[in-house]
Design a protein around this motif. Sequence first.
Motif, PDB file in Angstrom:
ATOM      1  N   THR A  94       0.822  -1.210   0.000  1.00 41.98           N
ATOM      2  CA  THR A  94       0.000   0.000   0.000  1.00 41.98           C
ATOM      3  C   THR A  94       0.854   1.259   0.000  1.00 41.98           C
ATOM      4  N   LEU A  95       0.482   2.180  -0.879  1.00 38.73           N
ATOM      5  CA  LEU A  95       1.072   3.512  -0.937  1.00 38.73           C
ATOM      6  C   LEU A  95      -0.002   4.501  -0.498  1.00 38.73           C
ATOM      7  N   LEU A  96       0.264   5.231   0.555  1.00 39.15           N
ATOM      8  CA  LEU A  96      -0.679   6.200   1.114  1.00 39.15           C
ATOM      9  C   LEU A  96      -0.224   7.607   0.766  1.00 39.15           C
ATOM     10  N   VAL A  97      -1.125   8.412   0.223  1.00 32.99           N
ATOM     11  CA  VAL A  97      -0.819   9.805  -0.109  1.00 32.99           C
ATOM     12  C   VAL A  97      -1.594  10.719   0.825  1.00 32.99           C
ATOM     13  N   MET A  98      -0.863  11.573   1.541  1.00 38.72           N
ATOM     14  CA  MET A  98      -1.451  12.568   2.441  1.00 38.72           C
ATOM     15  C   MET A  98      -1.159  13.947   1.853  1.00 38.72           C
ATOM     16  N   GLY A  99      -2.157  14.555   1.233  1.00 39.49           N
ATOM     17  CA  GLY A  99      -1.926  15.834   0.585  1.00 39.49           C
ATOM     18  C   GLY A  99      -3.128  16.756   0.700  1.00 39.49           C
ATOM     19  N   ASP A 100      -3.073  17.848  -0.056  1.00 43.93           N
ATOM     20  CA  ASP A 100      -4.162  18.826  -0.099  1.00 43.93           C
ATOM     21  C   ASP A 100      -4.827  18.764  -1.472  1.00 43.93           C
ATOM     22  N   SER A 101      -5.419  19.851  -1.907  1.00 45.27           N
ATOM     23  CA  SER A 101      -6.147  19.832  -3.179  1.00 45.27           C
ATOM     24  C   SER A 101      -5.260  19.538  -4.379  1.00 45.27           C
ATOM     25  N   LEU A 102      -3.975  19.818  -4.271  1.00 41.86           N
ATOM     26  CA  LEU A 102      -3.061  19.533  -5.373  1.00 41.86           C
ATOM     27  C   LEU A 102      -2.949  18.034  -5.618  1.00 41.86           C
ATOM     28  N   SER A 103      -3.178  17.252  -4.571  1.00 40.29           N
ATOM     29  CA  SER A 103      -3.131  15.793  -4.693  1.00 40.29           C
ATOM     30  C   SER A 103      -4.520  15.162  -4.680  1.00 40.29           C
ATOM     31  N   ALA A 104      -5.518  15.913  -4.220  1.00 44.45           N
ATOM     32  CA  ALA A 104      -6.884  15.386  -4.170  1.00 44.45           C
ATOM     33  C   ALA A 104      -7.575  15.428  -5.520  1.00 44.45           C
ATOM     34  N   SER A 128      -5.854  12.477   0.555  1.00 43.84           N
ATOM     35  CA  SER A 128      -5.698  13.929   0.405  1.00 43.84           C
ATOM     36  C   SER A 128      -7.047  14.626   0.531  1.00 43.84           C
ATOM     37  N   ILE A 129      -7.043  15.817   1.121  1.00 42.96           N
ATOM     38  CA  ILE A 129      -8.256  16.602   1.327  1.00 42.96           C
ATOM     39  C   ILE A 129      -7.997  18.040   0.884  1.00 42.96           C
ATOM     40  N   SER A 130      -8.872  18.584   0.073  1.00 44.88           N
ATOM     41  CA  SER A 130      -8.741  19.976  -0.338  1.00 44.88           C
ATOM     42  C   SER A 130      -8.796  20.889   0.884  1.00 44.88           C
ATOM     43  N   GLY A 131      -7.888  21.857   0.921  1.00 46.84           N
ATOM     44  CA  GLY A 131      -7.825  22.791   2.030  1.00 46.84           C
ATOM     45  C   GLY A 131      -7.004  22.305   3.204  1.00 46.84           C
ATOM     46  N   THR A 173      -4.218  21.458   5.857  1.00 44.26           N
ATOM     47  CA  THR A 173      -2.972  22.047   6.346  1.00 44.26           C
ATOM     48  C   THR A 173      -2.124  20.945   6.973  1.00 44.26           C
ATOM     49  N   THR A 174      -0.897  21.298   7.355  1.00 38.21           N
ATOM     50  CA  THR A 174      -0.061  20.309   8.037  1.00 38.21           C
ATOM     51  C   THR A 174      -0.677  19.922   9.376  1.00 38.21           C
ATOM     52  N   ALA A 175      -1.395  20.844  10.025  1.00 37.71           N
ATOM     53  CA  ALA A 175      -2.055  20.518  11.295  1.00 37.71           C
ATOM     54  C   ALA A 175      -3.127  19.459  11.079  1.00 37.71           C
ATOM     55  N   GLY A 176      -3.898  19.599   9.997  1.00 36.71           N
ATOM     56  CA  GLY A 176      -4.911  18.603   9.689  1.00 36.71           C
ATOM     57  C   GLY A 176      -4.295  17.253   9.386  1.00 36.71           C
ATOM     58  N   GLY A 177      -3.223  17.253   8.621  1.00 41.10           N
ATOM     59  CA  GLY A 177      -2.536  16.006   8.319  1.00 41.10           C
ATOM     60  C   GLY A 177      -1.960  15.357   9.561  1.00 41.10           C
ATOM     61  N   SER A 178      -1.405  16.183  10.439  1.00 43.22           N
ATOM     62  CA  SER A 178      -0.837  15.674  11.690  1.00 43.22           C
ATOM     63  C   SER A 178      -1.913  15.040  12.561  1.00 43.22           C
ATOM     64  N   ALA A 179      -3.105  15.645  12.563  1.00 45.21           N
ATOM     65  CA  ALA A 179      -4.202  15.110  13.368  1.00 45.21           C
ATOM     66  C   ALA A 179      -4.725  13.785  12.813  1.00 45.21           C
ATOM     67  N   VAL A 196       4.593   6.132   2.345  1.00 45.61           N
ATOM     68  CA  VAL A 196       3.715   7.276   2.571  1.00 45.61           C
ATOM     69  C   VAL A 196       4.287   8.481   1.843  1.00 45.61           C
ATOM     70  N   VAL A 197       3.462   9.116   1.021  1.00 45.24           N
ATOM     71  CA  VAL A 197       3.822  10.369   0.354  1.00 45.24           C
ATOM     72  C   VAL A 197       3.152  11.494   1.129  1.00 45.24           C
ATOM     73  N   ILE A 198       3.955  12.393   1.672  1.00 51.14           N
ATOM     74  CA  ILE A 198       3.451  13.539   2.432  1.00 51.14           C
ATOM     75  C   ILE A 198       3.647  14.792   1.587  1.00 51.14           C
ATOM     76  N   ALA A 199       2.533  15.348   1.127  1.00 50.27           N
ATOM     77  CA  ALA A 199       2.572  16.498   0.217  1.00 50.27           C
ATOM     78  C   ALA A 199       1.697  17.608   0.783  1.00 50.27           C
ATOM     79  N   LEU A 200       2.116  18.161   1.912  1.00 53.79           N
ATOM     80  CA  LEU A 200       1.343  19.194   2.601  1.00 53.79           C
ATOM     81  C   LEU A 200       2.211  20.410   2.919  1.00 53.79           C
TER      82      LEU A 200
END
Length: 202
Positions: A23-33, A64-67, A69-75, A89-93
Motif C-alpha cells: 500500500t502507498l498512502l498519499v497525504m496531501g491537499d487539493s493539489l493531490s486530491a 488527500s483533502i482539499s484545504g 494544512t499540516t495541522a490537519g494532516g498531523s491530526a 507514505v507520500v506527504i505532500a502538505l
Amino acid sequence: MAFCVQAHAQPSLAPAVANDQRTLLVMGDSLSAGYNMSASQGWVGLLGQRLAREKPGWRVVNASISGETTAGGSARIVGEVLRHQPDVVVIALGANDGLRGLPLSEARRNLARMIGASQHVGAKVLLVGMRMPPNLGADYTAGFERNYRDLSQLFDTALLPFLLEPIAMDREAFMDDNLHPTVAAQQKLLDHVWPALRPLLD
C-alpha cells in the motif's frame, strides 16, 4: 490549495488490500486530491493507473483533502497509517500553511509528526515540498523551503523539493484561480514525482 475543506478524503483508488498487496498512502491537499476533477484524472489517480501496469502488487490510497494544512494532516496521520498499514507514505502538505502565513515552526512540527508516525509503522516516506511566492517576505519564503530539506535530512526520507516545478512558470497549466493545475497538467506532475518515488517501491 483551496481553503474549503471537504468532509471526506478521496476514496481508495484500489479494492480492499489483499494479503500480498502493498500500500502507498498519499497525504496531501487539493493539489493531490484532484481539485475540480475526477479522482482518476489527478496525478495520484494517474499514479494508481501506472502502478497497476508497472507494479501490480501495489495499491494507492489517496487520503488527500482539499484545504488541508499540516495541522490537519498531523491530526489524521496516526489513524490513517494504523488503518492502511502503508509500505510507503507520500506527504505532500504545507501549501495551505504558506498561503495563510502560518508559523513555520508549527508546520515543521506537524510534518515531523507525520513522518515519525509513518516510519513507526515501517513505511518509507517521500516528503514532497512546496515553494511560496516572494510577497510573503524573503525570510518566510526561504524558511518554508528549508523546512522540507531539513526534515528530510533529519528523518532520512526521500525528498521532492517542489511538486509544481515542471509547470510553475506555465500559466496555461493552471485553472482560472492560478493555484490549481489543470487536468492536462496532471501527467507532468506524475512524471515529476515518479523518479523520486520509484526507488521506494522496490
